[in-house]
Write a protein that holds these residues in place. Structure first.
Motif, mmCIF file in Angstrom:
data_model
loop_
_atom_site.group_PDB
_atom_site.id
_atom_site.type_symbol
_atom_site.label_atom_id
_atom_site.label_comp_id
_atom_site.label_asym_id
_atom_site.label_seq_id
_atom_site.Cartn_x
_atom_site.Cartn_y
_atom_site.Cartn_z
ATOM 1 N N TYR A 101 10.818 -0.221 -19.050
ATOM 2 C CA TYR A 101 10.903 1.037 -19.793
ATOM 3 C C TYR A 101 10.502 0.837 -21.253
ATOM 4 N N SER A 102 10.911 -0.275 -21.852
ATOM 5 C CA SER A 102 10.600 -0.511 -23.263
ATOM 6 C C SER A 102 9.100 -0.612 -23.503
ATOM 7 N N GLU A 103 8.344 -1.003 -22.466
ATOM 8 C CA GLU A 103 6.897 -1.130 -22.598
ATOM 9 C C GLU A 103 6.183 0.214 -22.439
ATOM 10 N N PHE A 104 6.816 1.142 -21.721
ATOM 11 C CA PHE A 104 6.136 2.400 -21.408
ATOM 12 C C PHE A 104 6.930 3.638 -21.852
ATOM 13 N N TYR A 105 7.943 3.437 -22.691
ATOM 14 C CA TYR A 105 8.815 4.557 -23.042
ATOM 15 C C TYR A 105 8.064 5.680 -23.745
ATOM 16 N N LYS A 106 7.054 5.329 -24.571
ATOM 17 C CA LYS A 106 6.337 6.382 -25.295
ATOM 18 C C LYS A 106 5.556 7.264 -24.324
ATOM 19 N N GLU A 107 4.933 6.647 -23.322
ATOM 20 C CA GLU A 107 4.214 7.432 -22.314
ATOM 21 C C GLU A 107 5.165 8.364 -21.576
ATOM 22 N N ILE A 108 6.368 7.855 -21.278
ATOM 23 C CA ILE A 108 7.352 8.670 -20.567
ATOM 24 C C ILE A 108 7.820 9.831 -21.427
ATOM 25 N N LEU A 109 8.143 9.552 -22.675
ATOM 26 C CA LEU A 109 8.641 10.605 -23.549
ATOM 27 C C LEU A 109 7.580 11.628 -23.909
ATOM 28 N N ASP A 110 6.295 11.251 -23.818
ATOM 29 C CA ASP A 110 5.204 12.175 -24.146
ATOM 30 C C ASP A 110 4.792 13.064 -22.982
ATOM 31 N N THR A 111 5.344 12.823 -21.780
ATOM 32 C CA THR A 111 4.968 13.642 -20.624
ATOM 33 C C THR A 111 5.386 15.092 -20.848
ATOM 34 N N LYS A 112 4.532 16.009 -20.399
ATOM 35 C CA LYS A 112 4.776 17.447 -20.624
ATOM 36 C C LYS A 112 5.399 18.139 -19.417
ATOM 37 N N ASP A 113 5.225 17.553 -18.226
ATOM 38 C CA ASP A 113 5.774 18.180 -17.025
ATOM 39 C C ASP A 113 6.060 17.100 -15.989
ATOM 40 N N PHE A 114 6.623 17.522 -14.847
ATOM 41 C CA PHE A 114 7.026 16.563 -13.823
ATOM 42 C C PHE A 114 5.840 15.914 -13.129
ATOM 43 N N ASN A 115 4.716 16.570 -13.093
ATOM 44 C CA ASN A 115 3.533 15.974 -12.492
ATOM 45 C C ASN A 115 3.074 14.754 -13.300
ATOM 46 N N GLU A 116 3.061 14.912 -14.635
ATOM 47 C CA GLU A 116 2.730 13.778 -15.498
ATOM 48 C C GLU A 116 3.773 12.677 -15.364
ATOM 49 N N MET A 117 5.044 13.079 -15.326
ATOM 50 C CA MET A 117 6.123 12.106 -15.197
ATOM 51 C C MET A 117 5.972 11.286 -13.916
ATOM 52 N N LYS A 118 5.655 11.952 -12.820
ATOM 53 C CA LYS A 118 5.473 11.270 -11.541
ATOM 54 C C LYS A 118 4.378 10.213 -11.640
ATOM 55 N N GLN A 119 3.261 10.556 -12.280
ATOM 56 C CA GLN A 119 2.155 9.616 -12.404
ATOM 57 C C GLN A 119 2.531 8.398 -13.234
ATOM 58 N N VAL A 120 3.219 8.622 -14.350
ATOM 59 C CA VAL A 120 3.618 7.508 -15.215
ATOM 60 C C VAL A 120 4.595 6.582 -14.495
ATOM 61 N N LEU A 121 5.577 7.163 -13.817
ATOM 62 C CA LEU A 121 6.568 6.356 -13.118
ATOM 63 C C LEU A 121 5.945 5.593 -11.952
ATOM 64 N N ALA A 122 5.037 6.238 -11.229
ATOM 65 C CA ALA A 122 4.390 5.592 -10.086
ATOM 66 C C ALA A 122 3.580 4.372 -10.507
ATOM 67 N N LEU A 123 2.979 4.431 -11.695
ATOM 68 C CA LEU A 123 2.154 3.325 -12.182
ATOM 69 C C LEU A 123 2.986 2.154 -12.697
ATOM 70 N N ASN A 124 4.192 2.423 -13.175
ATOM 71 C CA ASN A 124 4.930 1.393 -13.901
ATOM 72 C C ASN A 124 6.263 0.965 -13.279
ATOM 73 N N PHE A 125 6.754 1.722 -12.300
ATOM 74 C CA PHE A 125 8.049 1.400 -11.706
ATOM 75 C C PHE A 125 7.916 1.318 -10.189
ATOM 76 N N ASN A 126 8.836 0.572 -9.550
ATOM 77 C CA ASN A 126 8.823 0.503 -8.087
ATOM 78 C C ASN A 126 10.244 0.612 -7.550
ATOM 79 N N ARG A 127 10.371 0.689 -6.231
ATOM 80 C CA ARG A 127 11.663 0.949 -5.601
ATOM 81 C C ARG A 127 12.608 -0.248 -5.646
ATOM 82 N N PHE A 128 12.107 -1.418 -6.042
ATOM 83 C CA PHE A 128 12.957 -2.606 -6.053
ATOM 84 C C PHE A 128 13.544 -2.885 -7.422
#
Length: 230
Positions: A176-203
């Motif tokens: 999160y510390s590496e990508f927090y700015k991208e997360i906080l800059d998201t404007k809607d849930f579609n953008e949020m989904k893309q950012v999370l999918a690229l940087n986080f996983n289920r494990f």
């Protein structure tokens, strides 16, 4: 700070012998009252997974079938022996916690281990966050702020994390510390989904992969935020 008397010693390691004996005597005689509920709002739904090892799945199947009609007893593919008990969608009620107690007592009686590969996962219905993207961001910020405390509680009174915790439930704070700015800059849930999918996983300790971002307010079996660290 008004509640703390600066002239008194609150640090246990600095107690003198008399104070320490008095404190230990107080703890030994302190009655902890168990509650029937934890007072969650009835709109909040959650689900529980109880993984266990080195105990008969056949016997567990029978126990669940006879005592927990709405629960499932399944295999866990990563275990040589054992399995997993999965709850239905739950709400905070006396019956919910009686079932949890019944499951934990059964696994304890059967000497099932939950301290090697097995863990306990908690799913919370994502619908409580609503359609507001800012609420979702605030949730992530709060989680990150308290992640170390959540792990401390999840590791038990002996601070004994299961051996594969880093592999299957590692903390998200560094990611999160590496990508927090991208997360906080998201404007809607579609953008949020893309950012999370690229940087986080289920494990990771907080699994966000089950969220159905197109139906963020839909309350369903799989539309959840999963806490995997316990």
């Amino acid at each position: 700070m008004d509640f703390i008397d600066e002239n008194r010693n609150y640090i246990v390691s600095k107690f003198n012998e008399k104070d320490l004996k008095e404190y230990l005597n107080f703890l030994n005689n302190y009655l902890i009252e168990y509650r029937d509920k934890i007072n969650l709002n009835k709109k909040i739904t959650f689900g529980l997974e109880f993984e266990y090892e080195h105990s008969s799945k056949i016997a567990t199947d029978k126990f669940v079938r006879e005592n927990l009609k709405s629960y499932n007893s399944t295999y866990e593919e990563d275990f040589n022996s054992g399995g997993e008990i999965i709850s239905p969608v739950l709400i905070d009620s006396i019956n919910t916690w009686l079932d949890v107690k019944r499951i934990c007592n059964y696994l304890k009686e059967k000497n099932a281990t939950v301290d090697e590969n097995a863990g306990a996962h908690v799913h919370v219905g994502v619908s409580e966050l609503g359609k507001d993207i800012e609420s979702f961001k605030q949730f992530l910020l709060l989680y990150i702020a308290y992640e170390h405390i959540i792990y401390r509680f999840a590791n038990g009174e002996r601070i004994d994390a299961r051996s594969n915790q880093v592999a299957v439930a590692y903390p998200i704070c560094i990611t999160y510390s590496e990508f927090y700015k991208e997360i906080l800059d998201t404007k809607d849930f579609n953008e949020m989904k893309q950012v999370l999918a690229l940087n986080f996983n289920r494990f990771q300790g907080l699994n966000l992969n089950n969220i159905r971002f197109k139906n963020i307010t839909k309350n369903s079996y799989k539309n959840t935020i999963e806490f995997r660290m316990a």
